[in-house]
Scaffold this active site. Structure first.
Site, mmCIF file in Angstrom:
data_model
loop_
_atom_site.group_PDB
_atom_site.id
_atom_site.type_symbol
_atom_site.label_atom_id
_atom_site.label_comp_id
_atom_site.label_asym_id
_atom_site.label_seq_id
_atom_site.Cartn_x
_atom_site.Cartn_y
_atom_site.Cartn_z
ATOM 1 N N ASP A 8 25.840 6.425 -8.807
ATOM 2 C CA ASP A 8 25.009 7.181 -7.879
ATOM 3 C C ASP A 8 24.301 8.272 -8.701
ATOM 4 O O ASP A 8 24.703 8.555 -9.838
ATOM 5 C CB ASP A 8 25.910 7.783 -6.789
ATOM 6 N N LEU A 9 23.278 8.868 -8.149
ATOM 7 C CA LEU A 9 22.507 9.879 -8.897
ATOM 8 C C LEU A 9 22.890 11.316 -8.520
ATOM 9 O O LEU A 9 23.532 12.043 -9.278
ATOM 10 C CB LEU A 9 21.007 9.655 -8.643
ATOM 11 N N ASP A 10 22.484 11.686 -7.284
ATOM 12 C CA ASP A 10 22.646 13.080 -6.852
ATOM 13 C C ASP A 10 24.136 13.445 -6.760
ATOM 14 O O ASP A 10 24.881 12.820 -6.006
ATOM 15 C CB ASP A 10 21.999 13.278 -5.469
ATOM 16 N N THR A 16 21.591 17.689 -8.488
ATOM 17 C CA THR A 16 20.539 17.746 -7.477
ATOM 18 C C THR A 16 21.093 17.821 -6.046
ATOM 19 O O THR A 16 20.333 18.109 -5.124
ATOM 20 C CB THR A 16 19.619 16.517 -7.594
ATOM 21 N N LYS A 44 25.555 13.924 2.356
ATOM 22 C CA LYS A 44 25.507 13.329 1.009
ATOM 23 C C LYS A 44 25.411 11.810 1.109
ATOM 24 O O LYS A 44 26.141 11.183 1.879
ATOM 25 C CB LYS A 44 26.746 13.719 0.203
ATOM 26 N N SER A 113 21.105 4.528 -5.896
ATOM 27 C CA SER A 113 20.874 5.828 -5.264
ATOM 28 C C SER A 113 20.215 5.701 -3.894
ATOM 29 O O SER A 113 19.423 4.782 -3.667
ATOM 30 C CB SER A 113 19.971 6.680 -6.171
ATOM 31 N N ALA A 114 20.504 6.642 -3.013
ATOM 32 C CA ALA A 114 19.884 6.673 -1.685
ATOM 33 C C ALA A 114 18.581 7.469 -1.686
ATOM 34 O O ALA A 114 17.911 7.600 -0.664
ATOM 35 C CB ALA A 114 20.855 7.294 -0.686
ATOM 36 N N LYS A 144 23.005 3.289 2.214
ATOM 37 C CA LYS A 144 24.442 3.545 2.320
ATOM 38 C C LYS A 144 24.731 4.096 3.716
ATOM 39 O O LYS A 144 23.892 4.829 4.229
ATOM 40 C CB LYS A 144 24.867 4.572 1.262
ATOM 41 N N GLU A 168 30.623 7.537 -7.312
ATOM 42 C CA GLU A 168 29.956 8.050 -6.110
ATOM 43 C C GLU A 168 30.563 9.384 -5.664
ATOM 44 O O GLU A 168 31.777 9.539 -5.726
ATOM 45 C CB GLU A 168 30.188 7.059 -4.961
ATOM 46 N N ASP A 169 29.708 10.286 -5.192
ATOM 47 C CA ASP A 169 30.245 11.556 -4.680
ATOM 48 C C ASP A 169 30.191 11.647 -3.157
ATOM 49 O O ASP A 169 30.598 12.659 -2.595
ATOM 50 C CB ASP A 169 29.486 12.752 -5.282
HETATM 51 C C1 BG6 Z 1 20.992 10.971 -1.679
HETATM 52 C C2 BG6 Z 1 21.453 12.375 -1.431
HETATM 53 O O1 BG6 Z 1 21.255 10.628 -3.009
HETATM 54 O O2 BG6 Z 1 19.587 10.848 -1.438
HETATM 55 C C3 BG6 Z 1 21.032 12.832 -0.037
HETATM 56 O O3 BG6 Z 1 22.856 12.428 -1.565
HETATM 57 C C4 BG6 Z 1 19.532 12.646 0.146
HETATM 58 O O4 BG6 Z 1 21.392 14.188 0.105
HETATM 59 C C5 BG6 Z 1 19.181 11.198 -0.111
HETATM 60 O O5 BG6 Z 1 19.154 12.988 1.481
HETATM 61 C C6 BG6 Z 1 17.691 10.933 0.038
HETATM 62 O O6 BG6 Z 1 16.997 11.584 -0.977
HETATM 63 P P1 BG6 Z 1 15.406 11.733 -1.046
HETATM 64 O O7 BG6 Z 1 15.185 12.243 -2.457
HETATM 65 O O8 BG6 Z 1 14.832 10.382 -0.838
HETATM 66 O O9 BG6 Z 1 15.012 12.686 -0.001
HETATM 67 MG MG MG Z 2 25.408 11.441 -4.445
#
Ligand code: BG6
Ligand code: MG
Length: 211
Positions: A8-10, A16, A44, A113-114, A144, A168-169
């Site tokens: 996962d990224l964030d 972030t 998240k 990533s989402a 997700k 994943e967090d």
């Molecule tokens: C996820 C984050 O990775 O991405 C969420 O954990 C975030 O907090 C989601 O809402 C969507 O991100 P973005 O950058 O498309 O607004």
């Molecule tokens: Mg995350």
């Protein structure tokens, strides 16, 4: 046997998650609602639009379709202003070593990533070219906790889901990994991520000898 790594990224690779929180908190203030860390835990791994729906529920308010879209853009603009400042110092603890180790062991890496801003964030922290595959919210129909993101990442790596490990967090991301039949390592606390196979505080705490 683990043959591929999906990250996962964030909140796993870069710091972030706090930017998302800051931007949502700023928006929630417009609805007269103080967004808490506890509220944020449930956001998240959740897509931008679904996050706003959850915040509106918390704030006990509704928006017109038009205002909903405007507020998504406002939130994203604030988020992007914060991302603009980012460089490799925003990598979370142990991430650089984790990448070096995985690459030296020839274990392919995929992103799951989402976020729709994943490429930009990876570019900012200097990791964009380290991935064999990148799957983000622009590439899937079901975000997700649906396993589609990670299944697609495994497919692009050409590795069976059972042979992938996911880091994943978020609770929704851990559910996606488990439902996708992958080994799920939580970044954070087992209390917040009860479905994780186990949890570690950051990627630096991962022991490659366990693979
Ligand atoms: C996820 C984050 O990775 O991405 C969420 O954990 C975030 O907090 C989601 O809402 C969507 O991100 P973005 O950058 O498309 O607004
Ligand atoms: Mg995350």
């Amino acid at each position: 046997m683990i043959q591929g790594i999906i990250l996962d990224l964030d909140g796993v690779i870069c710091d972030t998650a706090k930017f998302h929180f800051e931007a949502w908190k700023r928006l929630a203030e417009d609805y007269g609602y103080i967004l808490t860390e506890t509220d944020n835990e449930a956001l998240k791994g959740v897509s931008r639009a679904n996050s706003l729906k959850l915040i509106l529920q918390k704030a006990n308010t509704t928006l017109s379709t038009e205002q909903f879209e405007i507020d998504l853009i406002r939130k994203n603009q604030w988020y992007l202003e914060l991302v603009e400042e980012m460089d490799s110092s925003y990598l979370l603890e142990g991430v650089a070593n984790f990448f070096e180790k995985a690459i030296s062991l020839n274990i392919p890496l995929a992103l799951g990533s989402a976020s729709k801003n994943a490429n930009l964030a990876l570019e900012k922290v200097g990791l964009l070219n380290k991935f064999t595959a990148i799957v983000d919210a622009n590439h899937v129909v079901n975000g997700k906790p649906n396993p589609e993101t990670f299944l697609k990442a495994a497919q692009l790596l050409q590795i069976a889901p059972e042979n992938c490990i996911v880091f994943e967090d978020s609770a929704s991301g851990i559910k996606a990994a488990v439902d996708g039949k992958m080994f799920a390592v939580g970044i954070g606390n087992q209390k917040d991520l009860p479905l994780a196979n186990y949890c570690i505080p950051n990627l630096g705490a991962f022991d490659f000898n366990t693979l």
